[in-house]
Design a protein around this motif. Structure first.
Motif, PDB file in Angstrom:
ATOM      1  N   ALA A  56       0.834  -1.207   0.000  1.00 53.98           N
ATOM      2  CA  ALA A  56       0.000   0.000   0.000  1.00 53.98           C
ATOM      3  C   ALA A  56       0.869   1.258   0.000  1.00 53.98           C
ATOM      4  O   ALA A  56       0.576   2.239  -0.699  1.00 53.98           O
ATOM      5  CB  ALA A  56      -0.930  -0.016   1.209  1.00 53.98           C
ATOM      6  N   ARG A  57       1.950   1.230   0.771  1.00 55.81           N
ATOM      7  CA  ARG A  57       2.871   2.367   0.788  1.00 55.81           C
ATOM      8  C   ARG A  57       3.491   2.579  -0.590  1.00 55.81           C
ATOM      9  O   ARG A  57       3.573   3.705  -1.080  1.00 55.81           O
ATOM     10  CB  ARG A  57       3.969   2.144   1.831  1.00 55.81           C
ATOM     11  N   ASN A  58       3.911   1.495  -1.227  1.00 54.36           N
ATOM     12  CA  ASN A  58       4.504   1.618  -2.562  1.00 54.36           C
ATOM     13  C   ASN A  58       3.516   2.170  -3.577  1.00 54.36           C
ATOM     14  O   ASN A  58       3.874   3.018  -4.402  1.00 54.36           O
ATOM     15  CB  ASN A  58       5.026   0.265  -3.043  1.00 54.36           C
ATOM     16  N   ILE A  59       2.290   1.699  -3.526  1.00 55.39           N
ATOM     17  CA  ILE A  59       1.271   2.188  -4.458  1.00 55.39           C
ATOM     18  C   ILE A  59       1.008   3.679  -4.221  1.00 55.39           C
ATOM     19  O   ILE A  59       0.930   4.464  -5.166  1.00 55.39           O
ATOM     20  CB  ILE A  59      -0.024   1.360  -4.331  1.00 55.39           C
ATOM     21  N   ALA A  60       0.882   4.068  -2.962  1.00 53.26           N
ATOM     22  CA  ALA A  60       0.630   5.476  -2.635  1.00 53.26           C
ATOM     23  C   ALA A  60       1.789   6.370  -3.088  1.00 53.26           C
ATOM     24  O   ALA A  60       1.563   7.447  -3.670  1.00 53.26           O
ATOM     25  CB  ALA A  60       0.386   5.632  -1.142  1.00 53.26           C
ATOM     26  N   MET A  61       3.006   5.950  -2.834  1.00 50.21           N
ATOM     27  CA  MET A  61       4.160   6.752  -3.238  1.00 50.21           C
ATOM     28  C   MET A  61       4.272   6.822  -4.762  1.00 50.21           C
ATOM     29  O   MET A  61       4.572   7.876  -5.316  1.00 50.21           O
ATOM     30  CB  MET A  61       5.455   6.174  -2.642  1.00 50.21           C
ATOM     31  N   GLY A  62       4.016   5.714  -5.420  1.00 50.44           N
ATOM     32  CA  GLY A  62       4.053   5.713  -6.882  1.00 50.44           C
ATOM     33  C   GLY A  62       2.999   6.634  -7.470  1.00 50.44           C
ATOM     34  O   GLY A  62       3.262   7.403  -8.402  1.00 50.44           O
ATOM     35  N   ALA A  63       1.793   6.579  -6.927  1.00 47.99           N
ATOM     36  CA  ALA A  63       0.716   7.442  -7.404  1.00 47.99           C
ATOM     37  C   ALA A  63       1.057   8.910  -7.162  1.00 47.99           C
ATOM     38  O   ALA A  63       0.809   9.768  -8.022  1.00 47.99           O
ATOM     39  CB  ALA A  63      -0.595   7.073  -6.719  1.00 47.99           C
ATOM     40  N   ALA A  64       1.638   9.207  -5.994  1.00 50.41           N
ATOM     41  CA  ALA A  64       2.028  10.586  -5.695  1.00 50.41           C
ATOM     42  C   ALA A  64       3.049  11.090  -6.713  1.00 50.41           C
ATOM     43  O   ALA A  64       2.976  12.241  -7.165  1.00 50.41           O
ATOM     44  CB  ALA A  64       2.593  10.683  -4.283  1.00 50.41           C
ATOM     45  N   LEU A  65       3.968  10.240  -7.093  1.00 53.50           N
ATOM     46  CA  LEU A  65       4.971  10.639  -8.081  1.00 53.50           C
ATOM     47  C   LEU A  65       4.340  10.899  -9.446  1.00 53.50           C
ATOM     48  O   LEU A  65       4.734  11.821 -10.160  1.00 53.50           O
ATOM     49  CB  LEU A  65       6.050   9.569  -8.219  1.00 53.50           C
ATOM     50  N   LEU A  66       3.361  10.089  -9.807  1.00 52.22           N
ATOM     51  CA  LEU A  66       2.762  10.236 -11.133  1.00 52.22           C
ATOM     52  C   LEU A  66       1.822  11.433 -11.244  1.00 52.22           C
ATOM     53  O   LEU A  66       1.685  12.005 -12.318  1.00 52.22           O
ATOM     54  CB  LEU A  66       2.032   8.952 -11.530  1.00 52.22           C
ATOM     55  N   VAL A  67       1.177  11.821 -10.158  1.00 49.15           N
ATOM     56  CA  VAL A  67       0.214  12.922 -10.245  1.00 49.15           C
ATOM     57  C   VAL A  67       0.811  14.278  -9.873  1.00 49.15           C
ATOM     58  O   VAL A  67       0.222  15.305 -10.181  1.00 49.15           O
ATOM     59  CB  VAL A  67      -1.046  12.664  -9.373  1.00 49.15           C
ATOM     60  N   THR A  68       1.959  14.286  -9.219  1.00 47.52           N
ATOM     61  CA  THR A  68       2.595  15.546  -8.830  1.00 47.52           C
ATOM     62  C   THR A  68       3.399  16.080 -10.010  1.00 47.52           C
ATOM     63  O   THR A  68       4.184  15.343 -10.596  1.00 47.52           O
ATOM     64  CB  THR A  68       3.521  15.330  -7.622  1.00 47.52           C
ATOM     65  N   PRO A  69       3.221  17.354 -10.348  1.00 50.05           N
ATOM     66  CA  PRO A  69       4.016  17.922 -11.442  1.00 50.05           C
ATOM     67  C   PRO A  69       5.511  17.801 -11.145  1.00 50.05           C
ATOM     68  O   PRO A  69       5.935  17.865  -9.988  1.00 50.05           O
ATOM     69  CB  PRO A  69       3.588  19.390 -11.471  1.00 50.05           C
ATOM     70  N   ALA A  70       6.275  17.658 -12.198  1.00 45.82           N
ATOM     71  CA  ALA A  70       7.718  17.399 -12.072  1.00 45.82           C
ATOM     72  C   ALA A  70       8.451  18.346 -11.123  1.00 45.82           C
ATOM     73  O   ALA A  70       9.238  17.883 -10.301  1.00 45.82           O
ATOM     74  CB  ALA A  70       8.370  17.404 -13.451  1.00 45.82           C
ATOM     75  N   PRO A  71       8.237  19.661 -11.174  1.00 43.41           N
ATOM     76  CA  PRO A  71       9.024  20.513 -10.278  1.00 43.41           C
ATOM     77  C   PRO A  71       8.768  20.239  -8.788  1.00 43.41           C
ATOM     78  O   PRO A  71       9.677  20.327  -7.978  1.00 43.41           O
ATOM     79  CB  PRO A  71       8.569  21.932 -10.641  1.00 43.41           C
ATOM     80  N   GLN A  72       7.552  19.872  -8.412  1.00 38.08           N
ATOM     81  CA  GLN A  72       7.235  19.621  -7.009  1.00 38.08           C
ATOM     82  C   GLN A  72       7.484  18.179  -6.578  1.00 38.08           C
ATOM     83  O   GLN A  72       7.426  17.871  -5.402  1.00 38.08           O
ATOM     84  CB  GLN A  72       5.761  19.966  -6.720  1.00 38.08           C
TER      85      GLN A  72
END
Length: 125
Positions: A56-72
């Protein structure tokens, strides 16, 4: 540099989601594949819960990376790499105690090295 960072962010995010999803649905098979003792993967009642928590942690972190714009997403990527490194270090410690197979320790060392190199590289930029 922005394009290279964006590719790294998307790659780390996608790999995190895929590994997390696999661990979520096959919490006994994935650790066995990574070298955990076959008997332990069949009988340990806590193993599926622990694997699913990490999934669950991996999925959440992966999703955060994909939806957050590159600079942030830089901080999120650094945290993801740090957590991966800590997971790999835990496996190496377990290997020292004889709890995991050599291939698992080798894979963890590769992950630890890659994560550390990635974190140092992106921190310097």
């Amino acid at each position: 540099m922005a394009e290279e960072w964006d590719i790294t962010r998307k790659t780390v995010g996608t790999v995190s989601i895929w590994l997390g999803t696999a661990a979520l649905f096959v919490p006994r098979a994935l650790p066995r594949l990574l070298g955990l003792d076959e008997e332990a993967t069949r009988t340990d009642v806590a193993l599926p819960l622990l694997v699913r928590l990490i999934a669950a942690r991996n999925i959440a972190m992966g999703a955060a990376l994909l939806v957050t714009p590159a600079p942030q997403a830089r901080r999120t990527t650094e945290v993801t790499l740090l957590l991966t490194a800590l997971d790999a270090a835990a496996v190496l410690v377990a290997r020292g105690g004889g709890d995991v197979a050599r291939r698992s320790a080798g894979l963890s060392l590769a992950v630890l090295s890659t994560s550390a190199a990635g974190a140092v590289r992106w921190h310097r930029r």
